[in-house]
Design an enzyme around this catalytic site. Structure first.
Site, PDB file in Angstrom:
ATOM      1  N   SER A 237     -12.273  23.951 -39.332  1.00 60.04           N
ATOM      2  CA  SER A 237     -12.893  22.349 -39.711  1.00 60.04           C
ATOM      3  C   SER A 237     -13.732  22.078 -40.590  1.00 60.04           C
ATOM      4  O   SER A 237     -13.826  23.581 -41.468  1.00 60.04           O
ATOM      5  CB  SER A 237     -13.619  22.217 -38.265  1.00 60.04           C
ATOM      6  OG  SER A 237     -14.796  22.756 -38.119  1.00 60.04           O
ATOM      7  N   LYS A 238     -14.489  21.281 -40.727  1.00 60.31           N
ATOM      8  CA  LYS A 238     -15.334  21.036 -41.913  1.00 60.31           C
ATOM      9  C   LYS A 238     -16.219  22.016 -41.908  1.00 60.31           C
ATOM     10  O   LYS A 238     -16.812  22.274 -43.077  1.00 60.31           O
ATOM     11  CB  LYS A 238     -16.002  19.663 -41.801  1.00 60.31           C
ATOM     12  CG  LYS A 238     -15.398  18.660 -42.570  1.00 60.31           C
ATOM     13  CD  LYS A 238     -16.299  17.273 -42.427  1.00 60.31           C
ATOM     14  CE  LYS A 238     -15.432  16.102 -42.776  1.00 60.31           C
ATOM     15  NZ  LYS A 238     -16.158  14.839 -42.348  1.00 60.31           N
ATOM     16  N   ARG A 239     -16.817  22.710 -40.919  1.00 61.58           N
ATOM     17  CA  ARG A 239     -17.786  23.555 -40.761  1.00 61.58           C
ATOM     18  C   ARG A 239     -17.460  24.946 -41.761  1.00 61.58           C
ATOM     19  O   ARG A 239     -18.380  25.532 -42.106  1.00 61.58           O
ATOM     20  CB  ARG A 239     -18.051  24.428 -39.299  1.00 61.58           C
ATOM     21  CG  ARG A 239     -18.686  23.457 -38.392  1.00 61.58           C
ATOM     22  CD  ARG A 239     -18.726  24.281 -37.151  1.00 61.58           C
ATOM     23  NE  ARG A 239     -17.587  24.477 -36.629  1.00 61.58           N
ATOM     24  CZ  ARG A 239     -17.149  25.558 -36.139  1.00 61.58           C
ATOM     25  NH1 ARG A 239     -17.786  26.495 -36.816  1.00 61.58           N
ATOM     26  NH2 ARG A 239     -15.628  25.892 -35.796  1.00 61.58           N
ATOM     27  N   GLY A 241     -15.902  24.813 -44.482  1.00 65.06           N
ATOM     28  CA  GLY A 241     -15.997  24.329 -46.002  1.00 65.06           C
ATOM     29  C   GLY A 241     -14.981  23.442 -46.098  1.00 65.06           C
ATOM     30  O   GLY A 241     -14.796  22.526 -45.409  1.00 65.06           O
TER      31      GLY A 241
END
Ligand code: GLU
Length: 466
Positions: A237-239, A241
């Protein structure tokens, strides 16, 4: 039978790497089998869908070179068709109206959970034969017994007993169709033969198969692709990067590197790592997709990117680099020929951003030096070395790497110092940061005038006591 596959994204954000990999597998399979690849935008969730996302998806597909033979089709253009099929299911007795209230359903769910049972609709309205009303939904009459058998190309045989499934909603009280209905209708109408998608959809598949059967449709073959994990083992996920395909473009990746990276993530052919597009098409088969989830590895993507940058024709690379040079805030109009520069520099960088940065000193003057390097390289004792280099270079008429190298050697010998004592300060003087390809080639590219002015600047810098 002509193979037909599709990519069916919901336009609720950018095209992320997971979606791109699913699209790639569907695309590859169609290309390999001489079939067709279709793009379908699943935009029925009007609150979450938007045009910007549609554009981001189209842009991402184009950048990756995933061309489609039909589409993009939009589900929001198909509402009449969905209504027609819902009516067909009602007429054949495979669907029914249900007026269970939210309160009743909530209570039912809570009770089932308290009894440690899987929450599911209990079929309360199944045999009531209710007429359509403002407060009714349409439910599918799922078979009560028997198994649904999926011969999944990736997962193998998956068997689900119908008792596990309940009567899912096909149309809401406002008549809008639900996801499982629209997917089934489109896959049927579009004559899909192979459905390659993320395994987060595996629990929808038996339901979709039951609806297809009720419609008398021919069943497609399914391939459920395992998800992509981050380096911490959690779903990517976005976490973790960048996950947006276009972000990779902005970060200086080449599409061929990302494609090669994505194909290897959950698919392999021996221990081969590098695949041209043609090779992928030739060698890919959905049955070879790994069954377990794979972790995203940025280091490996960087390695592949470096490989593709290094091996790209400099003329093509120059085109792609233009935007990065512009973003870096300099111009290559005045300065060495970009193609000649790329031939020397392109093997040195992991991304186009790095490449634009590494070449900067050839086109842009600077008035500061890397402080740590300056402390190390620019000493009193360096002055005679730089002075000597400067006067010899001023005299040099044949500005070739060979002659430039000869002068470095000559200086080493006459001043009786190590090669590093000459090469390193010289490199720092011309680059400002101390990093460059071999010094003779670097100076040849930089040109005589610039080499002399940078040597003067370094001499002044040392004389001024920093
Ligand atoms: N629209 C669904 C999604 O984006 C995919 C549906 C499918 O592939 O069947 O998750």
């Amino acid at each position: 039978m002509k193979v037909r596959t599709r990519f069916a994204p919901s336009p609720t954000g950018y095209l992320h790497v997971g979606g791109a990999r699913t699209a790639l597998f569907s695309w590859l399979y169609a290309r390999k089998m001489g079939g067709q690849f279709i793009l379908r935008i699943e935009d029925t969730d009007r609150e979450r869908s938007n045009e910007e996302s549609v554009n981001a998806i189209l842009e991402g597909m184009e950048w990756l070179g995933l061309d489609y033979d039909e589409g993009p089709f939009y589900q929001t253009h198909q509402f009449d068709r969905y209504k027609e099929v819902i009516q067909q299911l009602l007429d054949s007795g495979d669907a029914y109206h249900c007026d269970c209230t939210k309160e009743r359903l909530t209570q039912l769910r809570e009770q089932q959970m308290a009894d440690k049972k899987k929450p599911r609709y209990d079929g309360c309205c199944r045999e009531k034969n209710l007429a359509a009303a403002d407060n009714t939904v349409v439910r599918f009459k799922n078979p009560l017994d028997g198994d649904v058998v999926i011969d999944d190309m990736v997962k193998g045989q998956v068997i689900i007993n119908n008792r596990e499934l309940d009567d899912l909603i096909l149309a809401r009280t406002d008549d809008t169709p639900t996801y499982n209905l629209t997917v089934v209708v489109d896959d049927w109408d579009m004559k899909m033969t192979h459905i390659i998608r993320g395994d987060d959809h595996l629990n929808n598949t038996p339901r979709q198969i039951n609806i297809l059967k009720a419609l008398g449709a021919e069943l497609p073959v399914y391939a459920h692709v395992p998800m992509i994990l981050g380096d911490d083992g959690k779903r990517l996920s976005k976490r973790h990067g960048a996950v947006s395909v276009m972000q990779y473009k902005e970060d200086g990746f080449l599409p061929e590197a990302l494609i090669n990276y994505l194909v290897r993530l959950s698919w392999s052919h021996g221990d081969q790592e590098i695949f041209s597009r043609e090779e992928m098409v030739e060698l890919f088969d959905a049955v070879d997709i790994n069954t377990s989830a794979s972790a995203f590895n940025t280091e490996k993507l960087l390695w592949l990117n470096q490989h593709y940058i290094k091996n790209k024709a400099p003329e093509d690379l120059a085109d792609q680099l233009q935007n990065f040079i512009k973003a870096a805030g300099y111009s290559v109009e005045q300065g060495p020929d970009l193609i000649a520069v790329l031939k020397v520099f392109q093997e040195r960088c992991n991304t186009l951003i790095e490449l634009a940065e590494e070449m900067r000193f050839l086109y842009q003057d600077f008035d500061e030096y890397n402080a740590k390097q300056a402390k190390k390289q620019f000493k009193e004792a360096t002055l005679p070395i730089l002075e000597s280099l400067k006067s010899q270079y001023a005299e040099l008429s044949d500005w070739s790497a060979e002659a430039i190298h000869h002068i470095v050697e000559n200086t080493v010998n006459t001043l009786e110092v190590g090669f590093g004592k000459v090469g390193q300060p010289l490199r720092l003087a011309v680059t400002g940061h101390g990093k460059s390809p071999s010094i003779d080639v670097t100076l040849e590219l930089l040109g005589k005038d610039k080499t002399l002015s940078r040597l003067s600047q370094a001499i002044d810098f040392i004389n001024s006591g920093n």
